[in-house]
Every structure is written in structure tokens, then in C-alpha cells.
Design an enzyme around this catalytic site. Sequence first.
Site, short mmCIF file in Angstrom:
data_model
loop_
_atom_site.label_atom_id
_atom_site.label_comp_id
_atom_site.label_asym_id
_atom_site.label_seq_id
_atom_site.Cartn_x
_atom_site.Cartn_y
_atom_site.Cartn_z
N TRP A 1 0.82 -1.21 0.00
CA TRP A 1 0.00 0.00 0.00
C TRP A 1 0.86 1.26 0.00
O TRP A 1 0.36 2.36 -0.20
CB TRP A 1 -0.94 0.01 1.20
CG TRP A 1 -0.26 0.15 2.53
CD1 TRP A 1 0.51 -0.79 3.16
CD2 TRP A 1 -0.28 1.28 3.41
NE1 TRP A 1 0.97 -0.32 4.37
CE2 TRP A 1 0.50 0.95 4.56
CE3 TRP A 1 -0.88 2.54 3.36
CZ2 TRP A 1 0.69 1.83 5.62
CZ3 TRP A 1 -0.68 3.41 4.41
CH2 TRP A 1 0.09 3.06 5.53
N ASP A 2 2.17 1.06 0.18
CA ASP A 2 3.10 2.20 0.19
C ASP A 2 3.00 3.03 -1.08
O ASP A 2 3.19 4.25 -1.07
CB ASP A 2 4.54 1.71 0.32
CG ASP A 2 4.77 0.79 1.52
OD1 ASP A 2 3.77 0.37 2.13
OD2 ASP A 2 5.93 0.49 1.81
N GLU B 1 2.07 -1.49 13.31
CA GLU B 1 2.12 -2.95 13.36
C GLU B 1 2.64 -3.47 14.70
O GLU B 1 2.78 -4.69 14.87
CB GLU B 1 2.97 -3.48 12.21
CG GLU B 1 2.33 -3.24 10.85
CD GLU B 1 3.23 -3.59 9.69
OE1 GLU B 1 2.70 -3.79 8.58
OE2 GLU B 1 4.47 -3.63 9.88
N GLN C 1 4.79 3.64 13.60
CA GLN C 1 4.67 4.73 12.63
C GLN C 1 3.33 5.40 12.83
O GLN C 1 2.50 4.94 13.61
CB GLN C 1 4.78 4.19 11.21
CG GLN C 1 3.62 3.29 10.79
CD GLN C 1 3.85 2.62 9.45
OE1 GLN C 1 4.55 1.64 9.36
NE2 GLN C 1 3.24 3.16 8.40
#
Length: 769
Positions: A357-358, A488, A602
Site C-alpha cells: 500500500w506504500d 504494526e 509509525q
Amino acid sequence: MKEYIIHHEWKIIEEGFNPAFNRISESLFSIGNGKMGQRANFEEKYSGDSLNGTYVAGIYYPDKTRVGWWKNGYPEYFAKIINSTNWIGINVRINGEELDLAKAKVLSFVRELDMQHGLLSRRFVAELKNGNQVEVSSHRFVSINATEIGAIRYSVKALNFSGEIEFSPYLDGDVENEDSNYDEKFWVEVSRAIGGQEGYLTVETLKTEFHVCTGMWFELTQNGKKVNTEITYKNKEKYVEATQKVAVNKGDELVVEKLSSTVSSLYYSKEQLVRKAKEAIELAASAGFDVLFESHKNHWLGKWETSDIRIEGDVAAQQGIRFNIFQLNQTYSGEDERLNIGPKGFTGEKYGGVTYWDTEAYCLPFYLSTASQIVSRNLLIYRHKHLQKAIENAEKLGFTSGAALYPMVTINGEECHNEWEITFEEIHRNGAIAYAVYDYVNYTGDKEYLAPQGFEVLLGISRFWSQRVNWSQDKQKYVMLGVTGPNEYENNVNNNFHTNYIAVWTLKYTLEVIEYLKTEHPYLFEELIQKWKFNELQETERWADIIQNMYFPRDEKRGIYLQQDGFLDKDLTPVSELSPKDRPINQKWSWDRILRAPYIKQADTLQSLYLFQENFSEEELRRHFDFYEPLTVHESSLSPCVHSILAARIGYSEKSYEMYLRTARLDLDDYNNDTEDGLHITSMGGTWMAFVMGLGGMRVKAGKLTFRPFLPEKWNAYSFRVNFGGAHLEVKKNRDLFTVINHSDVDVPVTVWENESLIKGKTETAFKK
């Protein structure tokens, strides 16, 4: 951190050879052209620690997955862009002794990547065990315009001896991947040929049956004159080699010019490959290294003309941003809608080189602003072409009626990630793809993409969200259970704010697109209703109900949304109070400890606030940033950029600059001790975002560019370029002024610090805060 790269505005320079850093340098000095790429391995043999890597876009192997236990819906393989035929190899023997920097005494060594012109160079002086000293110089590029061609010029000078030097250029298809799950090799030979000054090797991938043909042409000169000594050949399975021996006197210089072509069955029929490789070699050989490089150089200069960022007063920062832009430009060209961007690009094996998805979240904005519109459109078409696969992926998990779940990891649209907490639960990726449709249309104004491609993707994703939520009788709200957000370091949580928020946003945006289609394309919309069996009234009523009644966890006392249910049950000790011995926690702590801790890998909640800044007041943004950033360990390469942008938005200039520098030099300084695995290409898109959207404060609102720029205290000025609305703009910020220069004939409305202005074609306008 490893700060051994010398600071230079346009070059990446390594002086002195440190074998312990070799894998890092192999990543940093990688070169590519969107169709293929090459780690900075040595041309001559190197028996030391090295990760050999030659990668061809779109050519992959479905490596059978390995998991501790199986679950329904698990993919059977992890797709990998695999290590392919080594075309750079040139074995060198000096008076019978092999040149190998792992065994020789290295007297001097410089490796240099000229980013402005796309040229990798290396110079060294080495003394072999026999006492012979040689001065070696190599120049290499992968053509950015003739994308099937790679070129090498490799010279050896005899410094203190006379005797014999032997050169053996070769092609080696007997390669392997270090990350092979079962230690198998992925290639079998189809054909090989060697003769004259040419050689050809065709290999086939197991299972997927892709064919790749690699050709080489070489010429040897001595003191500027062609060498006509006898050529001998080695011809064995998956390997061809040609050898010339030359008598030399002290001071003589020998130069090998080696040209290579790489063609694949992705673009030609298998029967054509050898012929196409030969045609490419013949054209390249007739042009020669210098002519090929001149054309390649000019194409690179053209890319810099539209994408360069300039910084005055900070060479380290200047080098950092250009390195990021260089890698983005050589990783993806946008010419083929079947290709996408892997997290490591063509620089290493980690993550398999496949699509995450980056791309949508971090890379699309760069290509929207710096390349032609077709480049970013092709990124969206890639996902549209995989829509049916996304529907099949959702069906494997029990979803019905055309609900689409785009894969976390893919090469062909099929999910190939095998960690359950990500494969099944990190579903915010669907939202990133939906947002990319909006981002593209909002930036380009190309609403035609919505009819039908954009709508079809949004419909499938909206149907997924509609089925993924469930009604909580207790809360009297819709909830989203068992998910993993962008952080995550939290798995299987309930009501992750970012996931819930972007799901609701997707449903809202899909409803807007439906109204657009009904108004502007009514006949097409009727066809789409039939094609997708879309019960507009029933489905949109449910969407509206979810929008109205979605649950978002919130702490009213602090005035913030919570990352997920139960987040406040954690011990909220800030990162600043952790012992340095505990960092990075992903290498020092058990997974159990990480899951129970409050530390964030993140941006998670802040990911939504970054995307939808206009929906929150500046005070709300500040409250959330002040709560979450101190708990963030930034152990994802994708973390600093989002924090840099938000910090700039709320006036935290020093924090924005700190986070920008961290993302800009992430690989150059090996912040996370993992550059040896390959570069963080998608993070580099985030670096560009941090500069343009953070320092430059650029957003698009209601079809207009808006800017809220600031200049870091350590810099004298900066400038960057963007394409928008058919115009090419250059913006400059110095201590007193912000200037917009319109290099096109198209008038463009902009807003700078809330001041609206029309920047007419071929003019410039200065703003003062």
C-alpha cells in the site's frame, strides 16, 4: 548510524574500502531505469560478503510460503522479483592471479554515483599477492531511455609490472536468491550461444515460465587501439564467457567496453527473444559507450528539470533529497501499467520487490507533481486491472457480492503475504487505494478516470467496508473488530481509529462519485448498475447509516481520538524515558512485550489527521500530535515523513526539520541498520512529501494549489518544482520571500498564506508573510 558517505550536492561518494560496509554500499550505489536494476556489485570477482542482485521488472517467482500453521485464506506463495542473469561480470587475471578485492591489498578506493547524469564509477589501486599493482577504473550505467541496455567501460593499468592480463566478460544465469524459502534456484536454461564478440543466454523461471534473454557485446583496447588476440570461450549450463589474454608493459592501459541487452517475454514472444536481444546489442554496439551515455545523460537532465529540489546552505540535506528523487526516478517510469513500485525497488531482495500500500500512500504524490499525468494514471490503472483479483481475495475470506480486498502484498493482484495479523487484518490498505483515486482526481482534475475505472474500484472497496463492520448492540454503533492499523506493534485490535475513519471517508467519497456519474454519465452509470448488480438504494442506504453511526474511540478528557479501544490501559511512558539499551525495540524486545507497550511504529491515528487535515482544527491537530508523537519510536521508514508534515502544519518547525532530515538521510546514514537489505524506495516518496507538503506546506484545495511554507533556520533558501493544471511551476523560499515562477503559458491560481493570487504564464509573483 554510519556516516561514511561524503557530502556532495550531486554525488554519492565513498572513499576507502571497508568490507564491513560493502553490502550497504551495494544498495546505496544501485542503478536502474524502471525496467531493470542492478546493485552496485563489482564487475571483477569479489569473494567477500556481497549480495549479488540483478532484477528485471515484472519477472517473478511464486516462492512457496513457509508458515508455522495454516489458516483458511492464506496465500500459498510469496511472490518475488528474483535475482536474474548477472550481466556485469568481467573476471580479470594479472599474471595468472585473479583480481579480487577481498584478497588483494587495497591501496586506494573511491566509489561514486553521479546522480545528475546517472553514472556509477569506481576507481581503485590494488596490490595482488604476487606484488603486481593495478589501477582500475570502471564506469557503468543502465540506460534510462534505451531501457534494454546496460553499459560498462572497465580499464586496468599496469603500474609496476610487465606480463599478461586476462579479461573474461561473461553472462551468468546460475544465480540464486538469498531469501529463497526452500534454498532452491528459480531459473532453468533455455538456450545459450557464444562466439565472436557476442554472447547470449536465455533462461526461464520455474512455475511462471517467464523467459529472459541477456546478450553481451565486448571490445578490448590497449592504449587506445583495438586488441585482436585470440578469443577463447567457456560454454556451460546457464553460463557463457569469452576470454582474451594480452601482453602488457608497465604503464599500459587496457579497456574493456561491455554492452548488454536484457529482454523478456513480458514484452516479446518467447520465440523472438534472442533476435530482439541481438538487435538491441547491434544498435548499442554501433553507437558505442560514449554515444549511449550522452543520450542517457540528457534524459536524466530532463528528469531533473521537472523534479529537482534545491537547498542553499546545507550540503547534507541537499544530497539527501536528491538521492531520494534519483532513486524514485530510476525505480518507476510509469510507461507500463502492469508494473508498480516495490518497497526496495531494484536494490535488494527484502519484501520481494512486490507492491504494498506504500505506493498509493507515499509514492503517488511525487509522480503526480513531477511527471506526466499518464505516469500517475498508470499507477491507478494497475489497481483497476487487479480488481477481479481483489474480489477473489475477499471471497477467500468469506466476503460476497463483489466486495474487494486489495492485497497487502502482490505482484499480479493476488495476495501473497503470509503473516495472519497483516494478511487478514491490515485492511486500511483498501482505504489507501480508495484515497489514491481521490488524490489523483483532486490533483489532476481528470474526473473521466472515475467513469468507470475509479468508480469500479471504489464500489468494490465500499462493499468490503459495508460487510466488514458489524453493529454493536452495546455501543449502538458500527464497529470494526480484529484489525491491525498502520502501527504494526499492535495486532488484532478493535476499532482502530485510522481504519474506521478511512472506511467512513471511502463510503462518503463513493457516494459523491455516484452523484457525479448520475449527472455527467447517466447512460454509463446504468450500464455499471447492470454490470455490477448494484442495488443503489439498498446499498447506499446502508453506507449512509454506517457513515452516520460509526464508532470512533475517544478520550474526552484529553480531547483526542484513541488509536484503538483500550489504548489508555497501557503504561504511557514516553519514548524519551526508554533506556538506549532498549532501542530499537523491534530488535531488543520480545513481541509479547511490544504488543503490551504503548510504543507506536509509525503514524497511525496521525495518518488520518495527515490525510484529512482540513477536517480538524489546528488545535485538534496539535493535541493529537502532542499525545502520539512522544509515544512513537519511528522504527518504520514510513514514519518520519508524516510526522514532519503534521509538525509543519501546527507550527513545530524544529520538529518538522528533525523528522525531515531523518527521512531524507535514512539510507545514506543507515539509520535503521538495514540499508544492506536494499533501499527504502517508498519511504523516499515520503521524503519528497515531507519537503513539499511539510516545509513547502503544499496542498490542493478546490482545484487550487495552496502553500504554507517555512524555511529551516539552518538553510538560506530552497526551491522545488511541480506540475499542476497544465503548468510547470518553480517555487522558491528564502528568509523573506516566497516566490512562484510560472515556466508555462498556463495561468494558475494559488493561495499562499491565505493570500489568493493568479500566477500568469511566464511570470513570477513574490509573497511576503
